[in-house]
Design a protein around this motif. Structure first.
Motif, PDB file in Angstrom:
ATOM      1  N   GLN A  22      -6.220   1.833   0.958  1.00  9.79           N
ATOM      2  CA  GLN A  22      -6.347   2.538   2.041  1.00  9.79           C
ATOM      3  C   GLN A  22      -4.965   2.434   2.899  1.00  9.79           C
ATOM      4  N   ALA A  25      -2.611   4.664   1.614  1.00 14.99           N
ATOM      5  CA  ALA A  25      -3.016   6.098   1.861  1.00 14.99           C
ATOM      6  C   ALA A  25      -2.360   6.187   3.322  1.00 14.99           C
ATOM      7  N   ILE A  26      -2.528   5.249   4.193  1.00 20.32           N
ATOM      8  CA  ILE A  26      -2.089   5.468   5.664  1.00 20.32           C
ATOM      9  C   ILE A  26      -0.501   5.724   5.586  1.00 20.32           C
ATOM     10  N   ARG A  27       0.174   4.793   4.673  1.00 26.04           N
ATOM     11  CA  ARG A  27       1.645   5.083   4.693  1.00 26.04           C
ATOM     12  C   ARG A  27       1.894   6.248   4.118  1.00 26.04           C
ATOM     13  N   LEU A  28       1.262   6.790   3.197  1.00 27.59           N
ATOM     14  CA  LEU A  28       1.414   8.124   2.385  1.00 27.59           C
ATOM     15  C   LEU A  28       1.080   9.111   3.326  1.00 27.59           C
ATOM     16  N   GLY A  29       0.278   9.068   4.209  1.00 32.51           N
ATOM     17  CA  GLY A  29      -0.300  10.057   5.376  1.00 32.51           C
ATOM     18  C   GLY A  29       1.160   9.938   6.186  1.00 32.51           C
ATOM     19  N   LEU A  30       1.554   9.117   6.630  1.00 30.41           N
ATOM     20  CA  LEU A  30       2.733   9.143   7.461  1.00 30.41           C
ATOM     21  C   LEU A  30       4.019   9.827   6.989  1.00 30.41           C
ATOM     22  N   GLY A  31       4.103   9.821   5.536  1.00 27.15           N
ATOM     23  CA  GLY A  31       5.122  10.364   4.792  1.00 27.15           C
ATOM     24  C   GLY A  31       6.246   9.601   5.024  1.00 27.15           C
ATOM     25  N   ARG A  70      -4.166   4.947  10.905  1.00 29.33           N
ATOM     26  CA  ARG A  70      -5.124   5.711  10.097  1.00 29.33           C
ATOM     27  C   ARG A  70      -5.813   6.815  10.869  1.00 29.33           C
ATOM     28  N   PRO A  73      -2.114   8.805  13.266  1.00 32.86           N
ATOM     29  CA  PRO A  73      -0.790   8.532  12.897  1.00 32.86           C
ATOM     30  C   PRO A  73       0.339   9.141  13.844  1.00 32.86           C
TER      31      PRO A  73
END
Length: 79
Positions: A22, A25-31, A70, A73
């Motif tokens: 997770q 996933a948080i990091r990837l969601g921030l791009g 999360r 963002p």
């Protein structure tokens, strides 16, 4: 002088542990890269990387900040 009025504040519940997947996933969601993610969270890159690969677990304020990241963002980019 009048006494200050009483007030109550509803506090959020404690943050549950966030699994390594997770956090990634948080990091990837921030791009962002792992290094950029660490800068956003104001932690050493090695710390953010170790959270992602599960060798360390965030706690305290870092855990709360990850929970904010999360759910909101945009807050990290605005800070």
């Amino acid at each position: 002088r009048q006494p200050a009025p009483e007030r109550t504040m509803k506090l959020p519940p404690p943050v549950k542990p966030i699994p390594a997947k997770q956090i990634r996933a948080i990091r990837l969601g921030l791009g962002c890269t792992q290094t950029e993610f660490a800068v956003l969270l104001n932690v050493p890159a090695v710390t953010a990387i170790s959270w992602e690969n599960g060798t360390r677990k965030p706690s305290g304020a870092a855990l709360r900040l990850l929970a904010v990241a999360r759910h909101h963002p945009e807050a990290l980019h605005a800070a």
